[in-house]
Design a protein around this motif. Structure first.
Motif, PDB file in Angstrom:
ATOM      1  N   ALA A   1       1.797 -67.838  -5.169  1.00  0.00           N
ATOM      2  CA  ALA A   1       2.089 -66.570  -4.503  1.00  0.00           C
ATOM      3  C   ALA A   1       1.265 -66.508  -3.228  1.00  0.00           C
ATOM      4  O   ALA A   1       0.058 -66.697  -3.256  1.00  0.00           O
TER       5      ALA A   1
ATOM      6  N   ARG B   1      -4.638 -68.241 -21.213  1.00  0.00           N
ATOM      7  CA  ARG B   1      -3.839 -68.422 -20.005  1.00  0.00           C
ATOM      8  C   ARG B   1      -2.689 -69.382 -20.265  1.00  0.00           C
ATOM      9  O   ARG B   1      -1.583 -69.203 -19.794  1.00  0.00           O
TER      10      ARG B   1
ATOM     11  N   TYR C   1      -6.200 -72.811 -13.297  1.00  0.00           N
ATOM     12  CA  TYR C   1      -6.134 -71.510 -13.967  1.00  0.00           C
ATOM     13  C   TYR C   1      -6.110 -70.355 -12.991  1.00  0.00           C
ATOM     14  O   TYR C   1      -6.400 -69.227 -13.353  1.00  0.00           O
ATOM     15  N   ASN C   2      -5.755 -70.619 -11.750  1.00  0.00           N
ATOM     16  CA  ASN C   2      -5.660 -69.556 -10.755  1.00  0.00           C
ATOM     17  C   ASN C   2      -4.435 -68.705 -11.054  1.00  0.00           C
ATOM     18  O   ASN C   2      -3.340 -69.228 -11.200  1.00  0.00           O
ATOM     19  N   PRO C   3      -4.589 -67.360 -11.171  1.00  0.00           N
ATOM     20  CA  PRO C   3      -3.424 -66.549 -11.526  1.00  0.00           C
ATOM     21  C   PRO C   3      -2.359 -66.490 -10.455  1.00  0.00           C
ATOM     22  O   PRO C   3      -1.238 -66.066 -10.719  1.00  0.00           O
ATOM     23  N   ARG C   4      -2.678 -66.952  -9.214  1.00  0.00           N
ATOM     24  CA  ARG C   4      -1.658 -66.876  -8.168  1.00  0.00           C
ATOM     25  C   ARG C   4      -0.625 -67.988  -8.292  1.00  0.00           C
ATOM     26  O   ARG C   4       0.383 -67.958  -7.622  1.00  0.00           O
ATOM     27  N   ILE C   5      -0.865 -68.984  -9.127  1.00  0.00           N
ATOM     28  CA  ILE C   5       0.106 -70.071  -9.264  1.00  0.00           C
ATOM     29  C   ILE C   5       1.264 -69.579 -10.117  1.00  0.00           C
ATOM     30  O   ILE C   5       1.065 -69.083 -11.228  1.00  0.00           O
ATOM     31  N   GLN C   6       2.501 -69.716  -9.584  1.00  0.00           N
ATOM     32  CA  GLN C   6       3.667 -69.233 -10.327  1.00  0.00           C
ATOM     33  C   GLN C   6       4.237 -70.305 -11.244  1.00  0.00           C
ATOM     34  O   GLN C   6       4.679 -70.008 -12.345  1.00  0.00           O
TER      35      GLN C   6
ATOM     36  N   TRP D   1     -11.021 -63.969 -11.577  1.00  0.00           N
ATOM     37  CA  TRP D   1     -10.051 -63.581 -10.551  1.00  0.00           C
ATOM     38  C   TRP D   1      -9.735 -62.103 -10.658  1.00  0.00           C
ATOM     39  O   TRP D   1      -9.647 -61.539 -11.743  1.00  0.00           O
TER      40      TRP D   1
ATOM     41  N   GLY E   1      -5.885 -61.287  -6.483  1.00  0.00           N
ATOM     42  CA  GLY E   1      -5.854 -62.725  -6.265  1.00  0.00           C
ATOM     43  C   GLY E   1      -7.151 -63.308  -5.721  1.00  0.00           C
ATOM     44  O   GLY E   1      -7.257 -64.485  -5.487  1.00  0.00           O
TER      45      GLY E   1
ATOM     46  N   GLU F   1      -6.417 -74.742  -8.094  1.00  0.00           N
ATOM     47  CA  GLU F   1      -7.125 -74.516  -9.347  1.00  0.00           C
ATOM     48  C   GLU F   1      -6.091 -74.343 -10.443  1.00  0.00           C
ATOM     49  O   GLU F   1      -5.141 -73.609 -10.301  1.00  0.00           O
TER      50      GLU F   1
ATOM     51  N   PHE G   1       1.266 -69.030 -19.402  1.00  0.00           N
ATOM     52  CA  PHE G   1       1.748 -69.871 -18.312  1.00  0.00           C
ATOM     53  C   PHE G   1       1.671 -71.313 -18.751  1.00  0.00           C
ATOM     54  O   PHE G   1       0.641 -71.763 -19.239  1.00  0.00           O
TER      55      PHE G   1
ATOM     56  N   PHE H   1      -6.230 -62.629 -18.734  1.00  0.00           N
ATOM     57  CA  PHE H   1      -5.357 -63.774 -18.893  1.00  0.00           C
ATOM     58  C   PHE H   1      -4.130 -63.487 -19.739  1.00  0.00           C
ATOM     59  O   PHE H   1      -3.259 -64.325 -19.860  1.00  0.00           O
ATOM     60  N   THR H   2      -4.068 -62.317 -20.349  1.00  0.00           N
ATOM     61  CA  THR H   2      -2.863 -61.980 -21.102  1.00  0.00           C
ATOM     62  C   THR H   2      -1.736 -61.522 -20.174  1.00  0.00           C
ATOM     63  O   THR H   2      -0.571 -61.482 -20.567  1.00  0.00           O
TER      64      THR H   2
ATOM     65  N   PHE I   1      -8.496 -59.582 -13.422  1.00  0.00           N
ATOM     66  CA  PHE I   1      -7.249 -60.116 -13.938  1.00  0.00           C
ATOM     67  C   PHE I   1      -7.484 -60.629 -15.354  1.00  0.00           C
ATOM     68  O   PHE I   1      -8.321 -61.482 -15.585  1.00  0.00           O
TER      69      PHE I   1
ATOM     70  N   SER J   1       1.411 -64.104 -14.104  1.00  0.00           N
ATOM     71  CA  SER J   1       0.762 -64.494 -12.843  1.00  0.00           C
ATOM     72  C   SER J   1       0.860 -63.405 -11.787  1.00  0.00           C
ATOM     73  O   SER J   1       1.754 -62.570 -11.807  1.00  0.00           O
ATOM     74  N   VAL J   2      -0.089 -63.470 -10.842  1.00  0.00           N
ATOM     75  CA  VAL J   2      -0.156 -62.452  -9.786  1.00  0.00           C
ATOM     76  C   VAL J   2       0.948 -62.696  -8.765  1.00  0.00           C
ATOM     77  O   VAL J   2       1.197 -63.810  -8.354  1.00  0.00           O
ATOM     78  N   THR J   3       1.635 -61.649  -8.342  1.00  0.00           N
ATOM     79  CA  THR J   3       2.652 -61.793  -7.298  1.00  0.00           C
ATOM     80  C   THR J   3       2.410 -60.741  -6.229  1.00  0.00           C
ATOM     81  O   THR J   3       1.877 -59.671  -6.495  1.00  0.00           O
ATOM     82  N   TYR J   4       2.821 -61.063  -4.993  1.00  0.00           N
ATOM     83  CA  TYR J   4       2.757 -60.060  -3.927  1.00  0.00           C
ATOM     84  C   TYR J   4       4.183 -59.675  -3.595  1.00  0.00           C
ATOM     85  O   TYR J   4       4.825 -60.296  -2.783  1.00  0.00           O
TER      86      TYR J   4
END
Lengths: 244, 231
Positions: free
Chosen positions: A78, A58, A123-128, B5, B9, A121, A62, B223-224, B221, B227-230
Motif C-alpha cells: 500500500a 499475522r 511482517y509489515n502491515p502495509r504489504i497487501q 507498526w 503504516g 519487511e 496474511f 496483528f488480528t 496496529f 493489512s493497512v490500506t490507504y
C-alpha cells in the motif's frame, strides 16, 4: 513368446508398480521460515516466544508463502503516494535477513537499464500480497554478487506468469554459473570468505591462487562457533504448525 | 527491541520491559518523610537471601514478602497506574565500558592520522589556557565510562501484556539486556497533565474485573486486523 534365437524365453513377470504416496511426501517435507529460529545470545526466550505468537497471528491473517534466496517474487504494498494506492514490484530475492518480527528480504530487478533493489519487511502491515512466481533455490544463500554480474542475470519480466509446480516435489536447485562484469567489483567475490559457488570465474589461475591466501581452513572446525538448532527447530515447528 | 507498526503504516522500535515480582515493601506517609509527597519503597526481582545484611533482611520480614534484589524509592501521588498511551521515564545503569579514552568518552575529535603527527592521534590536546594557570574542576578527561544511572525521558507506552507482565516502551532504554530498570511517570512539562486523571481507579489483584491479555494503544496496529490500506 519366441526370442531372436528361436528358443522359448523364460517367463519374466511384469515389473511391480511403484506407488508414490503424495500425501506422505508432502508431510515429510517441512519448511520452517528462517526468521523463526532465534539467534544465539543472552536474551530471555520469553521474548522470542512472544514475538513468535505475534508472527503466527499475522500469518493467520496474511499468507506468507515459502520462498528461498533465488526465487522470483512479486510484492504489492500500500503506497499513499501512488495513483492506485498500491505498488507492485517483481524481483529475485537476493538475501533474507533479520530474525523475528523485523525479518526482511531484498528483491532485485533491472528496470529500463537501471538496477533496483527494494528491501521489504515480511511482517509489515502495509504489504497487501506476496506471490511466488518461480520457486527455486540457488547455489548460495546470498546473491549480492548479482550487482557485479552482467545485467541479463538480474532482469525479470514484470508481467511474468507464475510457474506452476507440484506440491510434493523437492525444490529445484538452479546450478546457474553467473558471468561477471570486468573487475573492479564491489567486493572481492573470489575470496574464500564469501564461499560463492555460483560464479563462473574467468580470472587467471594466479589470481585464484592468490585469493586462496585469505582462506581460513580452521573456521569449519571451530567448536565455539557451532550453533545446533535441530532441537529448537523441532519445538518451534510444533508451535508454528499448531498455531496455523 | 522489536518493531511495532501504527495504523497509519509508520514503524517504531520498541523495548520490552518485564515487571518481575514487584512488591510494595514499605509505605512512608507524607508527614513522616518530610517531603512534599508520600514515598513508597518498592522491591524488584527475587534474589537469594544469603548475600545481604541482617538490617536489610528486617525490611523484608516486616512486609512478609520474599527477598528482593533491588530496592528503590518512588515518590508516589494518590493514584498511580500504567496504561497504554502514557508517557514514562526509564532509569537504569548504562553498559559499563571500563576505562575509556577521551575520544570515545566525550566525543573529542583527536588528531589527524598522518602528515607528521608524532605519537598523537587520540589524545585530548590542550587541557587549559595559559592565564588560568590551573586545570578547572570537571575537565573532560579519560576515565571509567558507563555503569552509572541514566534516564531516558518521555517514552510512550505502546502495549502492555498482562499475562506475562510486559510493557512495550518506545525507543531505546539505557542498560544491557536483562538489567534492572526503574520505570516512572514522565516529569517532562509537556506530559504533566497526562498522568493526573487516570480513567479508572487502580487495579486491585482481588477485584472481580479481569483485564484482557493484551492492552494496546489506539494507534497500534494489531496483528488480528487485515493489512493497512490507504483508500
Amino acid at each position: 513368446r519366441v526370442s531372436s534365437d528361436g528358443k522359448p524365453e523364460k517367463f519374466q513377470p511384469p515389473p511391480k508398480p511403484v506407488i508414490i504416496d503424495k500425501l506422505k511426501l508432502r508431510e515429510k517435507r517441512r519448511f520452517l521460515s528462517p526468521e523463526f529460529i532465534p539467534p544465539r545470545g543472552r536474551t530471555d526466550p520469553l521474548k522470542y516466544y512472544i514475538e513468535r505468537k505475534d508472527m503466527i497471528q499475522r500469518r493467520k491473517v496474511f499468507n506468507i508463502p515459502e520462498f528461498y534466496v533465488g526465487s522470483i517474487l512479486a510484492v504489492t504494498t500500500a503506497d499513499p503516494h501512488a495513483s492506485e494506492k498500491t505498488s507492485r514490484f517483481v524481483g529475485i530475492c537476493i538475501q533474507r535477513g533479520g530474525k523475528g518480527l523485523g525479518a526482511t528480504f531484498v528483491l532485485r530487478n533491472v528496470i529500463e537499464d537501471q538496477g533496483v533493489e527494494i528491501c521489504y519487511e515480511l511482517y509489515n502491515p502495509r504489504i497487501q500480497a506476496i506471490e511466488v512466481l518461480k520457486l527455486e533455490k540457488r547455489l548460495d544463500e546470498n546473491l549480492m554478487y548479482l550487482r557485479d554480474a552482467l545485467p541479463e542475470y538480474s532482469t525479470f519480466d514484470v508481467n511474468m506468469k507464475p510457474v506452476s509446480r507440484l506440491d510434493h516435489e523437492e525444490v529445484p536447485v538452479n546450478k546457474l554459473q553467473v558471468r561477471m562484469k570486468p573487475k573492479p567489483w564491489l567486493k572481492r567475490w573470489e575470496r574464500p570468505k564469501y564461499n560463492i559457488k555460483g560464479i563462473k570465474f574467468e580470472l587467471p589461475e594466479s589470481k585464484m591462487r592468490e585469493a586462496q591466501k585469505w582462506s581460513q581452513p580452521w573456521l569449519e572446525f571451530d567448536m565455539m562457533r557451532e550453533y545446533d538448532t535441530s532441537k529448537l527447530e523441532d519445538k518451534i515447528w510444533k508451535e508454528v504448525s499448531e498455531g496455523l | 527491541m522489536m518493531p511495532i507498526w501504527t495504523k497509519s503504516g509508520k514503524r517504531h522500535s520498541v523495548t520490552l520491559l518485564k515487571v518481575q515480582d514487584c512488591h510494595v515493601l514499605r509505605y512512608v506517609s507524607k508527614e513522616e518523610s518530610g517531603g512534599k509527597t508520600s514515598k513508597l519503597l518498592v522491591g524488584g526481582k527475587n534474589g537469594s537471601p544469603f548475600f545481604r545484611s541482617e538490617s536489610a533482611m528486617e525490611i523484608f520480614k516486616e512486609a512478609g514478602v520474599p527477598r528482593k534484589q533491588k530496592v528503590s524509592t518512588f515518590n508516589v501521588t494518590d493514584d498511580a497506574i500504567i496504561k497504554p498511551g502514557q508517557f514514562v521515564d526509564v532509569t537504569a545503569k548504562t553498559i559499563g565500558k571500563g576505562f575509556q579514552g577521551v575520544m570515545k568518552r566525550w566525543g573529542f575529535k583527536g588528531q589527524p592520522a598522518s602528515h607528521g603527527q608524532t605519537k598523537t592521534h587520540r589524545r585530548p590536546g590542550a587541557i587549559s589556557t595559559n592565564k588560568a594557570a590551573k586545570v578547572y574542576r570537571g575537565k573532560k578527561m579519560p576515565g571509567k565510562m558507563g555503569n552509572i544511572y541514566r534516564t531516558s525521558y518521555g517514552l510512550k507506552v505502546w502495549r502492555i501484556n498482562t499475562k506475562h507482565d510486559i510493557i512495550y516502551v518506545n525507543g531505546s532504554v539505557p542498560g544491557h539486556t536483562n538489567c534492572l530498570v526503574k520505570v516512572r511517570d514522565s516529569k517532562l512539562p509537556t506530559y504533566k497533565d497526562c498522568n493526573k486523571n487516570p480513567p479508572f481507579p487502580t487495579f486491585f489483584a482481588d477485584g472481580d474485573e479481569k483485564l484482557p491479555e493484551d492492552l494496546y494503544d489506539e494507534e497500534v496496529f494489531q496483528f488480528t486486523d487485515p493489512s493497512v490500506t490507504y483508500a
